[in-house]
Design a protein around this motif. Structure first.
Motif, PDB file in Angstrom:
ATOM      1  N   ARG A 155       9.831 -23.313  26.605  1.00 25.36           N
ATOM      2  CA  ARG A 155       8.920 -22.728  27.592  1.00 25.36           C
ATOM      3  C   ARG A 155       8.976 -23.489  28.902  1.00 25.36           C
ATOM      4  O   ARG A 155       8.988 -22.896  29.984  1.00 25.36           O
ATOM      5  CB  ARG A 155       7.499 -22.695  27.029  1.00 25.36           C
ATOM      6  CG  ARG A 155       7.337 -21.495  26.108  1.00 25.36           C
ATOM      7  CD  ARG A 155       6.018 -21.448  25.424  1.00 25.36           C
ATOM      8  NE  ARG A 155       4.905 -21.102  26.313  1.00 25.36           N
ATOM      9  CZ  ARG A 155       3.705 -20.746  25.852  1.00 25.36           C
ATOM     10  NH1 ARG A 155       3.494 -20.668  24.557  1.00 25.36           N
ATOM     11  NH2 ARG A 155       2.732 -20.459  26.693  1.00 25.36           N
ATOM     12  N   GLN A 178      -1.402 -22.037  30.289  1.00 24.63           N
ATOM     13  CA  GLN A 178      -1.145 -21.318  29.041  1.00 24.63           C
ATOM     14  C   GLN A 178      -0.556 -22.242  27.976  1.00 24.63           C
ATOM     15  O   GLN A 178      -0.884 -22.146  26.806  1.00 24.63           O
ATOM     16  CB  GLN A 178      -0.156 -20.180  29.301  1.00 24.63           C
ATOM     17  CG  GLN A 178      -0.706 -19.116  30.224  1.00 24.63           C
ATOM     18  CD  GLN A 178      -0.672 -17.755  29.572  1.00 24.63           C
ATOM     19  OE1 GLN A 178       0.326 -17.376  28.965  1.00 24.63           O
ATOM     20  NE2 GLN A 178      -1.756 -17.024  29.681  1.00 24.63           N
ATOM     21  N   TRP A 182      -2.186 -23.137  24.446  1.00 19.59           N
ATOM     22  CA  TRP A 182      -1.401 -23.008  23.207  1.00 19.59           C
ATOM     23  C   TRP A 182      -1.499 -24.306  22.403  1.00 19.59           C
ATOM     24  O   TRP A 182      -1.698 -24.299  21.189  1.00 19.59           O
ATOM     25  CB  TRP A 182       0.049 -22.681  23.581  1.00 19.59           C
ATOM     26  CG  TRP A 182       1.033 -22.757  22.456  1.00 19.59           C
ATOM     27  CD1 TRP A 182       1.337 -21.776  21.567  1.00 19.59           C
ATOM     28  CD2 TRP A 182       1.859 -23.887  22.098  1.00 19.59           C
ATOM     29  NE1 TRP A 182       2.295 -22.205  20.683  1.00 19.59           N
ATOM     30  CE2 TRP A 182       2.627 -23.500  20.989  1.00 19.59           C
ATOM     31  CE3 TRP A 182       2.006 -25.176  22.609  1.00 19.59           C
ATOM     32  CZ2 TRP A 182       3.542 -24.363  20.377  1.00 19.59           C
ATOM     33  CZ3 TRP A 182       2.916 -26.037  22.002  1.00 19.59           C
ATOM     34  CH2 TRP A 182       3.670 -25.627  20.895  1.00 19.59           C
TER      35      TRP A 182
ATOM     36  N   ARG B 155      10.123 -17.211  28.927  1.00 21.62           N
ATOM     37  CA  ARG B 155      10.394 -17.610  27.547  1.00 21.62           C
ATOM     38  C   ARG B 155      11.824 -17.281  27.155  1.00 21.62           C
ATOM     39  O   ARG B 155      12.511 -18.077  26.502  1.00 21.62           O
ATOM     40  CB  ARG B 155       9.396 -16.960  26.585  1.00 21.62           C
ATOM     41  CG  ARG B 155       8.075 -17.713  26.627  1.00 21.62           C
ATOM     42  CD  ARG B 155       7.003 -17.086  25.795  1.00 21.62           C
ATOM     43  NE  ARG B 155       7.229 -17.174  24.365  1.00 21.62           N
ATOM     44  CZ  ARG B 155       6.270 -16.928  23.459  1.00 21.62           C
ATOM     45  NH1 ARG B 155       5.050 -16.628  23.869  1.00 21.62           N
ATOM     46  NH2 ARG B 155       6.521 -16.995  22.171  1.00 21.62           N
ATOM     47  N   GLN B 178       8.707 -14.876  17.343  1.00 26.51           N
ATOM     48  CA  GLN B 178       7.454 -15.318  17.979  1.00 26.51           C
ATOM     49  C   GLN B 178       7.129 -14.465  19.201  1.00 26.51           C
ATOM     50  O   GLN B 178       5.975 -14.142  19.455  1.00 26.51           O
ATOM     51  CB  GLN B 178       7.590 -16.775  18.405  1.00 26.51           C
ATOM     52  CG  GLN B 178       7.770 -17.732  17.265  1.00 26.51           C
ATOM     53  CD  GLN B 178       6.709 -18.794  17.259  1.00 26.51           C
ATOM     54  OE1 GLN B 178       6.411 -19.375  18.297  1.00 26.51           O
ATOM     55  NE2 GLN B 178       6.128 -19.035  16.114  1.00 26.51           N
ATOM     56  N   MET B 179       8.160 -14.122  19.969  1.00 25.93           N
ATOM     57  CA  MET B 179       7.933 -13.275  21.154  1.00 25.93           C
ATOM     58  C   MET B 179       7.462 -11.881  20.730  1.00 25.93           C
ATOM     59  O   MET B 179       6.608 -11.288  21.372  1.00 25.93           O
ATOM     60  CB  MET B 179       9.208 -13.178  21.993  1.00 25.93           C
ATOM     61  CG  MET B 179       9.418 -14.383  22.890  1.00 25.93           C
ATOM     62  SD  MET B 179      10.847 -14.143  23.980  1.00 25.93           S
ATOM     63  CE  MET B 179      11.964 -15.307  23.266  1.00 25.93           C
ATOM     64  N   ASP B 181       5.826 -11.203  17.969  1.00 25.14           N
ATOM     65  CA  ASP B 181       4.438 -11.372  17.506  1.00 25.14           C
ATOM     66  C   ASP B 181       3.482 -11.413  18.705  1.00 25.14           C
ATOM     67  O   ASP B 181       2.415 -10.807  18.687  1.00 25.14           O
ATOM     68  CB  ASP B 181       4.281 -12.675  16.704  1.00 25.14           C
ATOM     69  CG  ASP B 181       4.961 -12.592  15.342  1.00 25.14           C
ATOM     70  OD1 ASP B 181       5.352 -11.476  14.938  1.00 25.14           O
ATOM     71  OD2 ASP B 181       5.117 -13.648  14.702  1.00 25.14           O
ATOM     72  N   TRP B 182       3.877 -12.178  19.697  1.00 25.82           N
ATOM     73  CA  TRP B 182       3.064 -12.302  20.915  1.00 25.82           C
ATOM     74  C   TRP B 182       2.860 -10.914  21.540  1.00 25.82           C
ATOM     75  O   TRP B 182       1.745 -10.557  21.934  1.00 25.82           O
ATOM     76  CB  TRP B 182       3.784 -13.248  21.896  1.00 25.82           C
ATOM     77  CG  TRP B 182       3.219 -13.283  23.290  1.00 25.82           C
ATOM     78  CD1 TRP B 182       2.179 -14.053  23.743  1.00 25.82           C
ATOM     79  CD2 TRP B 182       3.646 -12.512  24.415  1.00 25.82           C
ATOM     80  NE1 TRP B 182       1.946 -13.808  25.069  1.00 25.82           N
ATOM     81  CE2 TRP B 182       2.834 -12.870  25.501  1.00 25.82           C
ATOM     82  CE3 TRP B 182       4.647 -11.551  24.607  1.00 25.82           C
ATOM     83  CZ2 TRP B 182       2.983 -12.301  26.776  1.00 25.82           C
ATOM     84  CZ3 TRP B 182       4.794 -10.981  25.870  1.00 25.82           C
ATOM     85  CH2 TRP B 182       3.977 -11.356  26.941  1.00 25.82           C
ATOM     86  N   CYS B 185       0.487  -8.782  19.538  1.00 29.06           N
ATOM     87  CA  CYS B 185      -0.857  -9.302  19.755  1.00 29.06           C
ATOM     88  C   CYS B 185      -1.417  -8.776  21.086  1.00 29.06           C
ATOM     89  O   CYS B 185      -2.543  -8.299  21.153  1.00 29.06           O
ATOM     90  CB  CYS B 185      -0.751 -10.825  19.742  1.00 29.06           C
ATOM     91  SG  CYS B 185      -2.295 -11.650  19.933  1.00 29.06           S
ATOM     92  N   LYS B 186      -0.610  -8.822  22.129  1.00 34.87           N
ATOM     93  CA  LYS B 186      -1.028  -8.315  23.445  1.00 34.87           C
ATOM     94  C   LYS B 186      -1.287  -6.814  23.378  1.00 34.87           C
ATOM     95  O   LYS B 186      -2.243  -6.306  23.954  1.00 34.87           O
ATOM     96  CB  LYS B 186       0.061  -8.585  24.504  1.00 34.87           C
ATOM     97  CG  LYS B 186       0.234 -10.029  24.884  1.00 34.87           C
ATOM     98  CD  LYS B 186      -0.930 -10.514  25.726  1.00 34.87           C
ATOM     99  CE  LYS B 186      -0.949 -12.041  25.807  1.00 34.87           C
ATOM    100  NZ  LYS B 186      -2.209 -12.556  26.344  1.00 34.87           N
TER     101      LYS B 186
END
Lengths: 200, 200
Positions: A155, A178, A182, B155, B178-179, B181-182, B185-186
């Motif tokens: 990141r 952010q 996290w 990212r 993970q991206m 999932d993110w 979630c959004k």
């Protein structure tokens, strides 16, 4: 003694030029001009750009180790230390907006060039990775420590790349916030299991 | 017609070399050798490396626009389209592990060189930014659309940088998950406000 100072001065100037202009674009003559010493004196210390690059990477490794030790001394909790890492994006934002991350951009360039020193340059990233990973272990997140370290390192690298392209301070600030959120989330998530003794 | 094909061929070969070796490290002679046409024919089309770079950037812009349109056609929901973006890290992982992201590394290099074409190269990143932002708007996240687009772009860039340094396929796969999932979630977070009509 004077020779040692001159050598260090050459390496520091080369470090700056490699960062600002890129390794490939910087010639040995550019460095000699920038250092402002006689060609004879210059070539007494270094015969080739590759030799200087090796010395620059050693200097950066040394400086990085010192910085990580300082963060470790200053930050009482591992969370504070990781925050010191996150905040370099703000501390160094003037340079980052102009030249990107010194570590990431050098590694990228040397890998593309398939340069003999690419593994040594990648050691710089590994230093951060290992250090971050250790902080996550101290935070009680042993199982995912390396994964979390890589995630945060990625990141941070991504923010540096876009900061250079878009020159946007608000973006850097927002992303740093952010990342800190996290981190807090990760730090508090492990506490219930830790405190109640649940888990391995 | 033949001249047009030759020109396009030169640009495609140069695109590949700039990506693999870096812009600065690739000479006009390297490109001419790689294309395997006579010097006369080559110089009839391009007089300088800068001219070729401009053509390479135009080609990349065109290819990127086509790719984004394709993702838009293929993905029914904006979430699916954004996932297409996230998944290029896996689709192109062989190249990314060797040479990094073609867009990010070119922008970084040209900015360091302070090259006249750096703004045009940054347009490539802007294309992704604008497209992603539009998808987030369609997802009902108008207020933060640009911020979310930049976050995801950062990212993705960071993963490419570390993938090149550490050559780690598991890392890429994990970050892509993970991206996604993110993103889920959004996408689900905005629904309650949307469905109940809460908010501005």
């Amino acid at each position: 003694m004077k020779g040692k100072i001159t050598r260090k001065h050459i390496v520091e100037m080369a470090d700056r030029l490699f960062y600002q202009r890129g390794y490939e674009h910087t010639s040995l003559a550019d460095i000699a001009d920038f250092v402002q010493i006689s060609k004879g004196n210059f070539y007494y210390h270094f015969k080739s750009k590759d030799e200087i690059l090796a010395a620059v990477i050693q200097l950066r490794l040394e400086n990085t180790r010192n910085m990580l030790m300082q963060w470790e001394d200053e930050g009482e909790k591992p969370e504070d230390r990781i925050k010191s890492f996150i905040h370099i994006l703000i501390t160094n934002q003037v340079d980052i907006k102009m030249y990107g991350c010194p570590v990431g951009t050098l590694c990228t360039e040397l890998t593309k060039l398939n340069h003999a020193s690419k593994a040594e340059a990648n050691e710089l990233l590994t230093l951060f990775r290992t250090w971050l990973s250790r902080q996550f272990v101290l935070l009680g997140l042993e199982a995912d420590a390396d994964e979390l370290a890589l995630h945060l390192l990625a990141r941070s690298q991504g923010v540096a790349t876009l900061a250079q392209a878009f020159q946007d301070e608000e973006f850097i600030k927002h992303e740093v916030e952010q990342m800190c959120d996290w981190l807090s989330c990760k730090a508090s998530a492990r506490q219930p299991a830790h405190e109640t003794g649940v888990g391995p």
